[in-house]
Design a protein around this motif. Structure first.
Motif, short mmCIF file in Angstrom:
data_model
loop_
_atom_site.label_atom_id
_atom_site.label_comp_id
_atom_site.label_asym_id
_atom_site.label_seq_id
_atom_site.Cartn_x
_atom_site.Cartn_y
_atom_site.Cartn_z
N ARG A 1 28.28 44.14 -72.75
CA ARG A 1 29.76 44.12 -72.60
C ARG A 1 30.34 43.35 -73.95
O ARG A 1 31.68 43.82 -73.92
CB ARG A 1 30.10 43.60 -71.10
CG ARG A 1 29.39 44.40 -70.22
CD ARG A 1 30.15 45.95 -70.09
NE ARG A 1 29.79 46.57 -68.88
CZ ARG A 1 28.80 47.50 -68.80
NH1 ARG A 1 28.03 47.75 -69.88
NH2 ARG A 1 28.42 48.26 -67.67
N TRP A 2 29.92 42.42 -74.26
CA TRP A 2 30.72 41.67 -75.44
C TRP A 2 29.89 41.25 -76.68
O TRP A 2 28.76 41.57 -76.59
CB TRP A 2 31.25 40.30 -74.67
CG TRP A 2 31.88 40.44 -73.36
CD1 TRP A 2 33.24 41.07 -73.16
CD2 TRP A 2 31.54 40.20 -72.23
NE1 TRP A 2 33.55 40.99 -71.74
CE2 TRP A 2 32.38 40.44 -71.24
CE3 TRP A 2 30.44 39.71 -71.55
CZ2 TRP A 2 32.45 40.15 -69.81
CZ3 TRP A 2 30.10 39.23 -70.26
CH2 TRP A 2 31.30 39.54 -69.25
N ASN A 3 30.66 40.72 -77.68
CA ASN A 3 29.81 39.90 -78.49
C ASN A 3 30.16 38.48 -78.14
O ASN A 3 31.43 37.82 -77.81
CB ASN A 3 30.67 40.11 -79.90
CG ASN A 3 29.86 39.69 -81.03
OD1 ASN A 3 28.64 39.85 -81.02
ND2 ASN A 3 30.56 39.23 -82.04
N LEU A 4 28.96 37.66 -77.83
CA LEU A 4 29.17 36.24 -77.62
C LEU A 4 29.25 35.35 -78.76
O LEU A 4 28.53 35.65 -79.67
CB LEU A 4 28.10 35.84 -76.81
CG LEU A 4 27.87 36.65 -75.26
CD1 LEU A 4 26.71 36.17 -74.40
CD2 LEU A 4 28.94 36.84 -74.31
N GLY B 1 32.90 29.93 -83.79
CA GLY B 1 32.99 31.37 -84.30
C GLY B 1 31.70 32.01 -84.70
O GLY B 1 31.59 33.05 -84.95
N GLU B 2 30.61 31.06 -84.35
CA GLU B 2 29.46 31.73 -84.84
C GLU B 2 28.82 32.68 -83.55
O GLU B 2 29.08 32.12 -82.56
CB GLU B 2 28.47 30.63 -84.95
CG GLU B 2 28.67 29.80 -86.30
CD GLU B 2 28.94 30.29 -87.72
OE1 GLU B 2 28.21 31.69 -87.87
OE2 GLU B 2 29.51 29.85 -88.48
N TRP B 3 28.15 33.72 -84.00
CA TRP B 3 27.58 34.51 -83.10
C TRP B 3 26.43 33.84 -82.17
O TRP B 3 25.69 32.89 -82.69
CB TRP B 3 26.89 35.45 -83.63
CG TRP B 3 27.68 36.84 -84.45
CD1 TRP B 3 29.06 36.43 -84.61
CD2 TRP B 3 27.81 37.99 -84.83
NE1 TRP B 3 29.80 37.66 -85.27
CE2 TRP B 3 28.76 38.62 -85.15
CE3 TRP B 3 26.34 39.08 -84.30
CZ2 TRP B 3 28.93 39.91 -85.48
CZ3 TRP B 3 26.69 40.22 -84.82
CH2 TRP B 3 27.94 40.75 -85.31
N ILE B 4 26.33 34.11 -80.82
CA ILE B 4 25.30 33.58 -80.08
C ILE B 4 24.29 34.54 -79.88
O ILE B 4 24.74 35.62 -79.10
CB ILE B 4 25.98 33.04 -78.71
CG1 ILE B 4 27.20 32.05 -78.78
CG2 ILE B 4 25.06 32.78 -77.58
CD1 ILE B 4 27.79 31.84 -77.49
#
Length: 345
Positions: free
Chosen positions: A265-268, A273-276
């Protein structure tokens, strides 16, 4: 009767009474599947004393036996704490042995499941280890049994998982040792499971946020799925709620046949600000002032993954402890950085 037999086994291990140890070990093993849960727990507590105090070789057998009692219904806390308490010595000693063996130019270290300790092996590692050669060999031959026991107690007990001291350091050592011992393959990941951990989850689009409490989550695929199940609902975030089968199988249910892949559903992203990465674990999420922060951004592209749990025997949960409006989070949003255009390499 069973508790007394376990106490006798523990005494034999501590006193290195080899004549009694083997027979008592067989007696405990033979009775483990027939006694009530309360007696199994009492016996496991007796074995925990031996795991803490006996030599590594004897303690390793007690560790395996305690794991068998846990699988039959014994409470895992006492033996689990004892097993994890000895794990640093076992893994560091075994790594010292492997390093010494490599320095001796002997190729692959002897398989502790197929070879017995010998004078020749001791002489090979003694130049590098000196007086530590004997303890390192004992750790090496104890490693598979402690690996099996650690996997069992960490799987069955959230209290044991929650009580691990300095989990990242221990997990790092275990990961190194796992290169020599397949029984440790999943132990490092189990050590990283957080229990009763509070996360601050922030939705960038609405400015809203939640304190959520997580337990038993094996990876961020599971975290993502359970967050969607909690947050996308009336009064929460807009959007299509996740399939109930995805959420249930991420908690404590089997995956029903025919369940489609989970759709993200998202970009975590984290507070920096770094991607999880979904392939990572919640323990990887950096803390800000002692709090792990997860920011929900619109998905950069569609992601999907298989439903279910990385550790099928470990139930998981995400629960909302508090909800906040944008005004409540003004100071937090000042600390949150925009998401990076591309994930960190």
């Amino acid at each position: 009767m069973f508790e007394q037999t376990c106490a006798d086994l523990t005494r034999a291990a501590i006193e290195q009474d080899q004549a009694a140890f083997g027979g008592l070990l067989q007696a405990v093993q033979g009775a483990a599947g027939t006694v009530p849960q309360a007696e199994l727990t009492a016996g496991a507590r007796q074995l925990a004393q031996g795991i803490e105090r006996a030599s590594l070789d004897q303690a390793a057998w007690l560790a395996v036996m305690s794991g068998a009692l846990v699988e039959n219904g014994a409470d895992a806390q006492a033996p689990g704490v004892a097993v994890i308490g000895r794990l640093p010595d076992v893994t560091t000693g075994a790594l010292a042995f492997a390093d010494a063996w490599e320095k001796a130019g002997r190729g692959e270290p002897p398989d502790p499941e197929r070879h017995e300790p010998s004078r020749e092996i001791w002489e090979a590692v003694r130049p590098a280890l000196g007086e530590g050669a004997g303890p390192a060999m004992e750790a090496w031959w104890s490693l598979p049994r402690f690996g099996m026991a650690a996997f069992t107690v960490l799987t069955f007990s959230p209290l044991v998982r929650a009580s691990v001291p300095d989990r990242e350091s221990l997990a790092a050592v275990v990961d190194r040792a796992a290169g020599h011992c397949e029984q440790l393959s999943w132990v490092g990941d189990l050590l990283r499971i957080l229990e009763g951990e509070r996360l601050l989850v922030l939705d960038r689009a609405s400015g809203r946020g939640w304190t959520v409490v997580i337990s038993g989550i094996g990876d961020n695929f599971q975290l993502h799925t359970l967050l969607a199940g909690e947050l996308i609902r009336p009064g929460g975030l807009p959007g299509e709620p996740p399939d109930a089968r995805w959420v249930a199988s991420s908690r404590d249910q089997d995956v029903p046949p025919g369940t489609p892949p989970v759709v993200g559903r998202w970009n975590l992203v984290d507070a920096n600000g770094e991607w999880i990465w979904n392939e990572g674990v919640p323990a990887d999420i950096p803390q800000v002032g002692g709090t792990r922060v997860v920011v929900l951004d619109p998905p950069a592209y569609q992601r999907s993954w298989n439903p279910g749990r990385r550790f099928p025997m470990v139930p998981a949960s995400v629960s909302i402890e508090a909800a906040y409006g944008p005004a409540d989070l003004h100071d937090w949003w000042q600390r949150i950085k925009p998401a990076t255009a591309r994930p960190a390499s």
